[in-house]
Design an enzyme around this catalytic site. Structure first.
Site, PDB file in Angstrom:
ATOM      1  N   LYS A   1      61.305  26.599  60.359  1.00 24.67           N
ATOM      2  CA  LYS A   1      60.859  27.841  60.504  1.00 24.67           C
ATOM      3  C   LYS A   1      61.632  28.845  61.457  1.00 24.67           C
ATOM      4  O   LYS A   1      61.641  28.548  62.607  1.00 24.67           O
ATOM      5  CB  LYS A   1      59.245  28.072  61.007  1.00 24.67           C
TER       6      LYS A   1
ATOM      7  N   GLU B   1      59.867  24.916  64.360  1.00 25.76           N
ATOM      8  CA  GLU B   1      60.072  26.532  64.617  1.00 25.76           C
ATOM      9  C   GLU B   1      60.803  26.681  65.906  1.00 25.76           C
ATOM     10  O   GLU B   1      60.245  26.844  67.094  1.00 25.76           O
ATOM     11  CB  GLU B   1      58.755  27.273  64.688  1.00 25.76           C
TER      12      GLU B   1
ATOM     13  N   ARG C   1      37.533  36.195  69.423  1.00 22.13           N
ATOM     14  CA  ARG C   1      38.941  35.478  69.060  1.00 22.13           C
ATOM     15  C   ARG C   1      38.200  34.890  67.466  1.00 22.13           C
ATOM     16  O   ARG C   1      39.186  34.831  66.331  1.00 22.13           O
ATOM     17  CB  ARG C   1      39.210  34.434  69.596  1.00 22.13           C
TER      18      ARG C   1
ATOM     19  N   LYS D   1      52.717  22.676  63.259  1.00 17.20           N
ATOM     20  CA  LYS D   1      53.690  23.440  63.780  1.00 17.20           C
ATOM     21  C   LYS D   1      54.007  23.275  65.209  1.00 17.20           C
ATOM     22  O   LYS D   1      53.244  23.184  65.842  1.00 17.20           O
ATOM     23  CB  LYS D   1      53.431  24.912  63.377  1.00 17.20           C
TER      24      LYS D   1
HETATM   25  P1  13P Z   1      55.453  36.454  64.315  1.00 15.66           P
HETATM   26  O1  13P Z   1      55.386  36.525  62.686  1.00 15.66           O
HETATM   27  O2  13P Z   1      54.388  37.426  64.922  1.00 15.66           O
HETATM   28  O3  13P Z   1      56.590  36.283  65.052  1.00 15.66           O
HETATM   29  O4  13P Z   1      54.671  35.068  64.519  1.00 15.66           O
HETATM   30  C1  13P Z   1      55.035  34.035  63.926  1.00 15.66           C
HETATM   31  C2  13P Z   1      54.827  32.710  64.688  1.00 15.66           C
HETATM   32  O5  13P Z   1      54.336  31.527  64.146  1.00 15.66           O
HETATM   33  C3  13P Z   1      54.997  32.654  65.993  1.00 15.66           C
HETATM   34  O6  13P Z   1      54.963  31.241  66.669  1.00 15.66           O
END
Ligand code: 13P
Length: 330
Positions: free
Chosen positions: A218, A176, A44, A134
């Site tokens: 987001k 988000e 990772r 986030k």
């Molecule tokens: P993706 O662009 O792969 O959807 O991922 C963005 C993200 O921050 C998911 O939490």
């Protein structure tokens, strides 16, 4: 202008966007397995270093969202990821939610955890160099039955509590609320659900007295479900995405970033380009940019396959996609 507003706005420098490199241990393990790469803390770390250690990303990236473990990790150059990003003028952020679990009142829906102990964790993350944060909430569409109003409300309430805490801790919040692409639903349905969700979000944010000027939204673009036979054109996506944002998002927020959500890298690039074109004619009041994980990383992972000798080619692939996505902003 407060420091938080200034930080939030600086994530929208012209032609730049965000890399979401914040996959949880579980998601990162699954992602790597897709490319035949074994799991483990070191693989990772190499996965993160593949992207963060690419020379020249500062031309396209204003910020990188990290998973909390990565705040303490170093690249192959022996520098902390946070330091090497900052040295190139890229702001490090961190995912602060602790993932999802079934929503007890409607077990086919998900609710995001992480409010317990959040104050202490935010303090730690700030000391470790994060300047923004986030939180992801997940909304899924299933026919006319889901999402339920309760799941929308509870997810938006938790996003608002998180945002308030992040601002009190001196960290910019990226909210988000992701409407998942998965399913047979129509683009009209995605648009309606996203509109309802945003209405709820901004009314709950007002109840919690969250400062709009330093928050970033987001979201997913407005698309037909991934199992719907309809293939949306970039113009259709741009029209619906901007319409739902103009109808439901107050003008004062710092900006809006898009996730890629399972779109192919080309789709995510072309749709962003159409949104940028339409933004000019529609006069959207907020800056818009990308905050992709899969659409920026997938092609490079396919080249890398976890092998040291493939790192230069994988990084060149990543940089080429970044250049295309950044180009979609102009
Ligand atoms: P993706 O662009 O792969 O959807 O991922 C963005 C993200 O921050 C998911 O939490």
């Amino acid at each position: 202008m407060t420091d938080l507003v200034a930080i939030a706005r600086s994530l929208f420098l012209h032609g730049k966007g965000l890399l979401a490199a914040d996959e949880s241990v579980h998601t990162a393990t699954a992602r790597l397995a897709d490319y035949g790469i074994g799991a483990g803390a070191e693989s990772r770390r190499q996965f993160r270093d593949l992207f963060i250690g690419t020379e020249g990303i500062e031309k396209y990236l204003a910020g990188v969202i990290l998973f909390s473990d990565s705040l303490l990790e170093k690249g192959d150059d022996k520098n902390l990821f946070t330091k090497s990003l900052l040295a190139r003028g890229i702001m490090p952020g961190v995912k602060v939610d602790l993932g999802t679990e079934p929503f007890p009142e409607s077990p086919n829906e998900l609710i995001t955890n992480g409010l317990i102990g959040l104050t202490e964790r935010l303090e730690e993350y700030k000391k470790q160099g994060a300047v923004f944060t986030k939180w992801r909430g997940v909304i899924n569409i299933d026919g006319d039955t889901l999402p339920s109003a309760q799941a929308i409300h509870e997810n938006m309430k938790r996003l608002a509590s998180y945002a308030k805490e992040a601002q009190s801790a001196g960290l910019v919040p990226i909210l988000e609320p992701e409407v998942l692409m998965n399913g047979k639903h129509s683009r009209a349905s995605t648009r309606a659900v996203t509109g309802e969700m945003l209405q709820t979000l901004f009314s709950v944010l007002a109840e919690h007295s969250v400062d709009r000027a330093s928050l970033i939204l987001k979201i997913a673009m407005i698309l037909s479900g991934s199992e719907n036979a309809k293939k949306d054109t970039p113009e259709e996506v741009a029209e619906d995405t901007l319409a739902v944002l103009m109808e439901n998002v107050p003008t004062q927020i710092a900006g809006i970033v898009f996730l890629s959500g399972g779109q192919t890298p080309d789709q995510a690039t072309e749709n962003l380009s159409a949104i940028t074109r339409r933004t000019r004619s529609s006069g959207a009041p907020w800056p818009l940019t990308f905050s992709y994980a899969r659409a920026l990383q997938d092609e490079a992972l396919a080249v890398w396959k976890g092998k040291e000798e493939n790192v230069p080619a994988a990084r060149a692939t990543f940089l080429a996609r970044l250049a295309k996505v950044s180009g979609a902003l102009s």
